[in-house]
Write a protein that holds these residues in place. Structure first.
Motif, PDB file in Angstrom:
ATOM      1  N   TYR A  71     -27.928  12.769 -20.845  1.00 51.14           N
ATOM      2  CA  TYR A  71     -29.712  11.457 -20.730  1.00 51.14           C
ATOM      3  C   TYR A  71     -30.230  11.684 -21.638  1.00 51.14           C
ATOM      4  N   ARG A  72     -30.092  13.634 -22.942  1.00 54.91           N
ATOM      5  CA  ARG A  72     -31.151  13.353 -23.516  1.00 54.91           C
ATOM      6  C   ARG A  72     -30.866  14.187 -24.930  1.00 54.91           C
ATOM      7  N   PHE A  73     -31.249  13.220 -25.889  1.00 59.18           N
ATOM      8  CA  PHE A  73     -30.334  14.015 -27.231  1.00 59.18           C
ATOM      9  C   PHE A  73     -30.818  14.999 -27.018  1.00 59.18           C
ATOM     10  N   PRO A  74     -29.736  15.923 -27.146  1.00 56.13           N
ATOM     11  CA  PRO A  74     -29.992  17.280 -27.368  1.00 56.13           C
ATOM     12  C   PRO A  74     -30.654  18.242 -27.519  1.00 56.13           C
TER      13      PRO A  74
ATOM     14  N   ASP B  10     -30.007  16.736 -11.615  1.00 55.05           N
ATOM     15  CA  ASP B  10     -30.238  15.487 -13.049  1.00 55.05           C
ATOM     16  C   ASP B  10     -30.012  14.289 -12.454  1.00 55.05           C
ATOM     17  N   HIS B  11     -30.652  13.117 -11.531  1.00 53.52           N
ATOM     18  CA  HIS B  11     -29.821  11.899 -11.421  1.00 53.52           C
ATOM     19  C   HIS B  11     -31.247  10.980 -11.904  1.00 53.52           C
ATOM     20  N   PHE B  12     -31.702   9.937 -12.107  1.00 51.88           N
ATOM     21  CA  PHE B  12     -32.632   8.904 -11.944  1.00 51.88           C
ATOM     22  C   PHE B  12     -32.486   7.949 -10.456  1.00 51.88           C
ATOM     23  N   TRP B  13     -31.780   7.944 -10.393  1.00 52.36           N
ATOM     24  CA  TRP B  13     -31.431   6.972  -9.095  1.00 52.36           C
ATOM     25  C   TRP B  13     -30.771   7.617  -7.634  1.00 52.36           C
TER      26      TRP B  13
ATOM     27  N   GLU C  64     -25.737   4.078 -12.874  1.00 50.12           N
ATOM     28  CA  GLU C  64     -27.084   4.589 -12.804  1.00 50.12           C
ATOM     29  C   GLU C  64     -27.442   4.237 -14.831  1.00 50.12           C
ATOM     30  N   SER C  65     -26.444   4.836 -15.343  1.00 46.60           N
ATOM     31  CA  SER C  65     -26.943   4.761 -16.846  1.00 46.60           C
ATOM     32  C   SER C  65     -26.599   3.300 -16.859  1.00 46.60           C
ATOM     33  N   THR C  66     -26.207   2.534 -17.397  1.00 47.23           N
ATOM     34  CA  THR C  66     -26.057   1.177 -17.472  1.00 47.23           C
ATOM     35  C   THR C  66     -27.355   0.593 -16.297  1.00 47.23           C
TER      36      THR C  66
END
Length: 288
Positions: free
Chosen positions: A83-86, A42-45, A116-118
Motif C-alpha cells: 500500500y505504501r512505499f516502504p 489498514d483497508h480503504f474500503w 480494493e487495490s485495483t
C-alpha cells in the motif's frame, strides 16, 4: 494474557459528523480500561462485501487515536506492504512513535485485497512478488530505524539514502507484528524479523506455533522472544452474559501458547461492552 482491541468498522449512529467524537469515546474507554493494544484495519474500503460502508485511512486514524489515549500501544492489524512505499511506511511509524510517546507498532503483512487495490489503482502483483515486497519493506524499515542511512538495493526497491529524522523513541526500534499464518513464508518472516506474530483464532493455532518454533530454530532465534497474538472476536453479550464463555476461550488460547488476544469488540460503539471487558474479562485473564 493481554487484551487488545481492533476497530474494523466505523458505520455508527450520527454518521461522519459524529465519527470523531464516537471514536474518541471508544479509544479513551479502552485505554483507561486496561486494553494493551488499540488497532485499526489498514483497508480503504470496508470488508464483508460492503465496500461502500465507512472506512477510515489507518494512519490518520491512529494519529487521532494517539491524541486521545495515553498508554495503549497503537498499530494496524495489519498493513499491506504494497500500500505504501516502504521508506514512507518507516517514516509514518516513526512519526506515530514520536508523537505518541513511544507507543507505535508496525503491523504488516503481504496484502490480499485485490478488489480494493485495483479499484483504487494500487498495483497488485502476484503472491510471490507481494512476499518479496513484504520482505524488502521489513528490511528497509529496520535500516531506516538504525544508524545506517546508506543506500538500499533490492529487487523492487532502490533507495539512495535511508535518512530518517527524527528516529523513533522506541529502542532499538518499534516492534514489528507480522500478520498471517502462512507456514512457508509468513511465519519464517516472523522468526527472522518480528517481535509479534498474529494468527487467527482457529483449531490450527498449536500447529502454527509449532511451525513458528521450527522457523526460529532454523533462524537461530529465541522462540520465547516473540509475542504470540491471536485475532479473537470479543462478544461478551449486551449485559455480560457471555463473559464466562469468553474467559473460557481465552484460557484455551493461553493453554495453546497465545499470550495476547486482539480483535474486534461486538457493539463497540455502545461503549458498555468495553466496560464489561475492562471490569470482568481483563482481570480474569491477567494470570493466564
Amino acid at each position: 494474557m493481554k487484551i487488545g482491541i481492533q476497530i474494523p468498522n466505523f458505520t455508527w449512529a450520527g454518521g461522519a459528523e459524529q465519527l470523531g467524537p464516537n471514536l474518541a469515546s471508544i479509544v479513551k474507554t479502552a485505554d483507561q480500561g486496561g486494553f494493551e493494544y488499540i488497532a485499526v484495519m489498514d483497508h480503504f474500503w470496508q470488508l464483508g462485501g460492503k465496500p461502500e460502508l465507512d472506512m477510515l485511512e489507518a494512519y490518520t486514524a491512529l494519529g487521532f487515536i494517539a491524541a486521545h489515549t495515553e498508554r495503549a500501544k497503537l498499530l494496524t492489524v495489519v498493513t499491506g506492504a504494497l500500500y505504501r512505499f516502504p521508506a514512507v511506511l518507516a517514516k509514518i511509524i516513526s512519526t506515530l512513535d514520536v508523537l505518541s510517546g513511544g507507543r507505535a507498532i508496525l503491523g504488516v503483512g503481504a496484502g490480499w485485497n485485490v478488489e480494493e487495490s485495483t479499484g483504487l489503482g494500487i498495483p497488485f502483483p502476484s503472491t510471490k512478488e507481494r512476499f518479496e515486497l513484504l520482505e524488502e519493506a521489513l528490511q528497509i524499515c529496520l535500516q531506516m530505524w538504525s544508524d545506517d542511512e546508506g543506500p538500499y538495493e533490492g529487487k523492487h526497491n532502490h533507495l539512495t539514502r535511508t535518512l530518517n529524522v527524527p528516529q523513533p523513541l522506541t529502542k532499538p526500534h518499534p516492534p514489528i507484528m507480522i500478520g498471517g499464518g502462512g507456514e512457508k513464508k509468513t511465519l519464517r518472516f516472523v522468526a527472522k524479523y518480528a517481535q509479534l506474530c498474529n494468527v487467527f483464532d482457529s483449531p490450527d493455532i498449536e500447529r502454527k506455533l509449532s511451525v513458528l518454533r521450527e522457523h526460529c530454530e532454523a533462524e537461530g532465534r529465541d522462540y520465547d522472544e516473540i509475542e504470540k497474538t491471536a485475532y479473537y472476536i470479543f462478544n461478551v453479550g449486551e449485559n455480560g452474559e457471555r463473559v464466562g464463555e469468553t474467559v473460557q476461550r481465552l484460557h484455551e488460547l493461553a493453554d495453546m501458547g497465545v499470550q495476547t488476544a486482539v480483535g474486534m469488540v461486538v457493539d463497540v460503539e455502545k461503549i458498555k461492552p468495553l466496560e464489561i471487558i475492562a471490569n470482568e474479562v481483563i482481570p480474569a485473564v491477567a494470570e493466564f
